[in-house]
Design an enzyme around this catalytic site. Structure first.
Site, PDB file in Angstrom:
ATOM      1  N   TYR A  13       0.811  -1.219   0.000  1.00 57.15           N
ATOM      2  CA  TYR A  13       0.000   0.000   0.000  1.00 57.15           C
ATOM      3  C   TYR A  13       0.842   1.266   0.000  1.00 57.15           C
ATOM      4  CZ  TYR A  13      -4.236  -2.667   0.660  1.00 57.15           C
ATOM      5  OH  TYR A  13      -5.275  -3.528   0.461  1.00 57.15           O
ATOM      6  N   VAL A 166       0.214   8.914   4.685  1.00 60.80           N
ATOM      7  CA  VAL A 166      -0.875   9.072   3.713  1.00 60.80           C
ATOM      8  C   VAL A 166      -2.160   8.417   4.218  1.00 60.80           C
ATOM      9  CG1 VAL A 166       0.504   9.300   1.621  1.00 60.80           C
ATOM     10  CG2 VAL A 166      -0.010   7.029   2.527  1.00 60.80           C
ATOM     11  N   LYS A 217       6.279   9.983  13.759  1.00 63.20           N
ATOM     12  CA  LYS A 217       5.189   9.155  13.223  1.00 63.20           C
ATOM     13  C   LYS A 217       4.405   8.487  14.360  1.00 63.20           C
ATOM     14  CE  LYS A 217       2.803   6.341  10.631  1.00 63.20           C
ATOM     15  NZ  LYS A 217       1.730   6.747   9.761  1.00 63.20           N
ATOM     16  N   ASN A 221       0.185   9.237  15.673  1.00 69.39           N
ATOM     17  CA  ASN A 221      -0.887   8.263  15.895  1.00 69.39           C
ATOM     18  C   ASN A 221      -1.248   8.133  17.366  1.00 69.39           C
ATOM     19  OD1 ASN A 221      -1.439   7.767  13.252  1.00 69.39           O
ATOM     20  ND2 ASN A 221       0.083   6.157  13.055  1.00 69.39           N
ATOM     21  N   CYS A 271      -2.796   1.332  12.056  1.00 71.43           N
ATOM     22  CA  CYS A 271      -1.864   2.391  12.488  1.00 71.43           C
ATOM     23  C   CYS A 271      -2.148   2.835  13.924  1.00 71.43           C
ATOM     24  CB  CYS A 271      -1.970   3.588  11.549  1.00 71.43           C
ATOM     25  SG  CYS A 271      -1.184   3.308   9.961  1.00 71.43           S
TER      26      CYS A 271
HETATM   27  N1  NAD Z   1      -0.830   1.302   4.547  1.00 67.73           N
HETATM   28  C1  NAD Z   1      -0.830   2.475   5.168  1.00 67.73           C
HETATM   29  O1  NAD Z   1      -1.794   3.219   5.122  1.00 67.73           O
HETATM   30  C2  NAD Z   1       0.398   2.938   5.923  1.00 67.73           C
HETATM   31  C3  NAD Z   1       0.464   4.277   6.311  1.00 67.73           C
HETATM   32  C4  NAD Z   1       1.605   4.728   6.947  1.00 67.73           C
HETATM   33  C5  NAD Z   1       2.642   3.845   7.224  1.00 67.73           C
HETATM   34  N2  NAD Z   1       2.547   2.527   6.868  1.00 67.73           N
HETATM   35  C6  NAD Z   1       3.685   1.649   7.178  1.00 67.73           C
HETATM   36  O2  NAD Z   1       4.368   1.345   5.970  1.00 67.73           O
HETATM   37  C7  NAD Z   1       4.929   0.032   6.055  1.00 67.73           C
HETATM   38  C8  NAD Z   1       4.426  -0.793   4.895  1.00 67.73           C
HETATM   39  O3  NAD Z   1       3.014  -0.862   5.006  1.00 67.73           O
HETATM   40  P1  NAD Z   1       2.080  -1.346   3.811  1.00 67.73           P
HETATM   41  O4  NAD Z   1       0.696  -1.016   4.219  1.00 67.73           O
HETATM   42  O5  NAD Z   1       2.620  -0.864   2.518  1.00 67.73           O
HETATM   43  O6  NAD Z   1       2.311  -2.928   3.904  1.00 67.73           O
HETATM   44  P2  NAD Z   1       1.864  -4.020   2.838  1.00 67.73           P
HETATM   45  O7  NAD Z   1       1.708  -5.291   3.598  1.00 67.73           O
HETATM   46  O8  NAD Z   1       0.753  -3.519   1.987  1.00 67.73           O
HETATM   47  O9  NAD Z   1       3.141  -4.141   1.863  1.00 67.73           O
HETATM   48  C9  NAD Z   1       4.376  -4.601   2.287  1.00 67.73           C
HETATM   49  C10 NAD Z   1       5.022  -5.340   1.110  1.00 67.73           C
HETATM   50  O10 NAD Z   1       6.335  -5.711   1.499  1.00 67.73           O
HETATM   51  C11 NAD Z   1       6.614  -6.981   0.932  1.00 67.73           C
HETATM   52  N3  NAD Z   1       7.749  -7.570   1.644  1.00 67.73           N
HETATM   53  C12 NAD Z   1       7.780  -8.174   2.857  1.00 67.73           C
HETATM   54  N4  NAD Z   1       9.031  -8.535   3.156  1.00 67.73           N
HETATM   55  C13 NAD Z   1       9.820  -8.156   2.111  1.00 67.73           C
HETATM   56  C14 NAD Z   1      11.208  -8.247   1.841  1.00 67.73           C
HETATM   57  N5  NAD Z   1      12.050  -8.792   2.722  1.00 67.73           N
HETATM   58  N6  NAD Z   1      11.659  -7.763   0.670  1.00 67.73           N
HETATM   59  C15 NAD Z   1      10.815  -7.201  -0.243  1.00 67.73           C
HETATM   60  N7  NAD Z   1       9.495  -7.086  -0.025  1.00 67.73           N
HETATM   61  C16 NAD Z   1       8.998  -7.548   1.140  1.00 67.73           C
HETATM   62  C17 NAD Z   1       5.312  -7.732   1.060  1.00 67.73           C
HETATM   63  O11 NAD Z   1       5.262  -8.839   0.169  1.00 67.73           O
HETATM   64  C18 NAD Z   1       4.296  -6.619   0.723  1.00 67.73           C
HETATM   65  O12 NAD Z   1       4.001  -6.595  -0.651  1.00 67.73           O
HETATM   66  C19 NAD Z   1       4.521  -0.506   7.425  1.00 67.73           C
HETATM   67  O13 NAD Z   1       5.535  -0.244   8.345  1.00 67.73           O
HETATM   68  C20 NAD Z   1       3.292   0.312   7.764  1.00 67.73           C
HETATM   69  O14 NAD Z   1       3.097   0.408   9.154  1.00 67.73           O
HETATM   70  C21 NAD Z   1       1.451   2.068   6.210  1.00 67.73           C
END
Ligand code: NAD
Length: 426
Positions: A13, A166, A217, A221, A271
């Site tokens: 995401y 975001v 961050k 939250n 979050c």
């Molecule tokens: N989704 C949100 O709204 C949001 C907002 C702010 C912060 N975050 C933070 O951002 C980070 C990522 O969140 P997200 O929602 O994108 O997670 P997500 O689960 O959607 O995506 C993470 C991706 O990382 C991949 N992955 C896992 N291990 C890996 C590795 N060793 N090498 C390469 N790829 C790997 C997974 O296959 C997955 O596609 C988290 O720390 C989350 O807390 C998310």
């Protein structure tokens, strides 16, 4: 530093929109993910997650040749790590410690392709100190390169943390418009990271150090969590004192410097319900208020469930012949917040599951989903349209303030046994 090639590790995401937006600025972007299905989907110019406008940006980036995905890191000038940081999984499921193993695995995988002058940015939401740990993971694999923890401003590799804030559903716009907090391990690292984000960020890139950026961050939250906990605690107090909490909050908010949030069925999502624990885990003795807010918000669903039980007891008293399985309870909303389909950490979902376990017939009204999740697959649970639930249910519980419920508030008001956890009726 001209960043000609940028690599984003973790194409979920956060990572995929970030990769696509860099590519839309005509940068060569290498997306890396361990999920082969995600890689294959992206390379076809398609997406494997739901986010408005993302499909268009990814399709353009791939067909124009600016973005490609792979499972193995390739050389680049800058690397952004956006992998998950969930709680460590322990046997009793009570751990609130961040699991840094994904960051470690991503660091170890990219380290072999690092070269002097490269920048590595951690974007994952992380406990304080995680960026330094990431630098240590990289240094372990590449003793031939120098890192900021040992060589400061003179290091070969620049390291920074840049958290993401975001709003799902608005990611493409917010990625560009939001201000960014950029925390380098040294001022040179911060400058390098700010140069990278300035490729597409129209908000301000505000510079600090890595630990402050990590804490920023978590603080954002936690601020939300503590303020919601205040509202939730007020709702419980007001119920005991026979005061309408919604009226009370509206009155108190007329004070020019008071702005109390709205109570609800609890706090969910990945979050606000998660990040404050990273602070509590780091400073258990000091983080008293933040810890208490978590407990207040996590306790709210049980309180709502107790209200539902009281309605069931009333029915049993007035109609002694009725058993639990004769009673129909409508749960209005199971998403973690209004007008989305996201059920992650949803308090409403947990309440609905527990009502089902009480043995009642449960009608789930959730206009944002097409099928019930696995945890609600049971003979006594059905996904039901709103009008049907309102005519059939003995008890109506409003758990999420979705727009269609607001539009039908008058019909909800007619329910004989009602639990309004979100102030739909004020
Ligand atoms: N989704 C949100 O709204 C949001 C907002 C702010 C912060 N975050 C933070 O951002 C980070 C990522 O969140 P997200 O929602 O994108 O997670 P997500 O689960 O959607 O995506 C993470 C991706 O990382 C991949 N992955 C896992 N291990 C890996 C590795 N060793 N090498 C390469 N790829 C790997 C997974 O296959 C997955 O596609 C988290 O720390 C989350 O807390 C998310």
């Amino acid at each position: 530093m001209p960043y000609n090639t940028i690599s984003v590790i973790g194409l979920g995401y956060i990572g995929l929109p970030t990769a696509a937006v860099f590519a839309s600025r005509k940068k060569k972007v290498i997306g890396v993910d361990v999920n082969q299905h995600a890689v294959d989907t992206i390379n076809k110019g398609e997406i494997h997650i739901v986010e408005p406008e993302l499909d268009i940006v990814v399709h353009a980036a791939v067909t124009e040749g600016y973005l490609h995905a792979t499972t193995t890191p390739e050389p680049a000038d800058a690397f952004l790590i956006a992998v998950p940081t969930p709680f460590i999984h322990d046997n009793d499921g009570n751990s609130h410690k961040a699991d840094l193993s994904y960051i470690k695995a991503a660091s170890k995988a990219l380290a072999p392709v690092l070269k002097a002058g490269d920048l590595v940015v951690l974007e994952s939401t992380s406990p304080v100190g995680a960026t330094e740990k990431m630098a240590a993971f990289l240094a372990e694999v590449r003793p031939d390169l120098t890192f900021p923890q040992t060589h400061g401003e003179e290091s070969d590799i620049r390291i920074a943390h840049c958290p993401e804030r975001v709003l799902p559903g608005h990611v493409i716009r917010e990625l560009v418009e939001n201000d960014r907090v950029i925390g380098g391990m040294t001022p040179k690292c911060s400058k390098a990271a700010a140069d990278l984000y300035n490729i597409f960020v129209e908000g301000e890139c505000v510079i600090t150090n890595a630990r402050t950026a990590e804490m920023a961050k978590l603080t954002e939250n936690s601020f939300r969590d503590v303020n919601i906990a205040f509202a939730n605690e007020l709702s419980v107090i007001c119920s005991k004192l026979d005061i309408n909490v919604w009226e009370l909050i509206a009155l108190a908010n007329r004070h020019p410097r008071v702005n109390i949030l709205q109570p609800g069925a609890g706090v969910g999502g990945h979050c606000i319900a998660v990040d404050p624990w990273f602070i509590v885990d780091s400073c258990p003795e000091e983080a008293k208020l933040i810890h208490t807010a978590r407990l207040v918000n996590d306790g709210k669903p049980q309180w709502v469930l107790e209200q539902i039980r009281q309605r069931l007891d009333t029915i049993h008293c007035t109609q002694p012949g009725m058993t639990r399985s004769d009673i129909t309870v409508a749960c209005l909303g199971i998403a973690f917040k209004p007008d989305i389909d996201d059920l992650r950490e949803s308090p409403a979902l947990g309440i609905a599951q527990q009502v089902a376990e009480l043995g009642c017939r449960v009608q789930i009204v959730e206009p944002n989903i097409e099928a019930l999740p696995g945890s609600l697959q049971a003979d006594n649970v059905t996904l039901t349209p709103l009008h049907q639930a309102l005519t059939q249910a003995d008890v109506v519980c409003v758990l999420v303030k979705h727009k269609p419920f607001i539009e039908h508030a008058d019909q909800v008001r007619d329910s004989k046994h009602l639990v309004d956890a979100v102030g739909l009726l004020g």
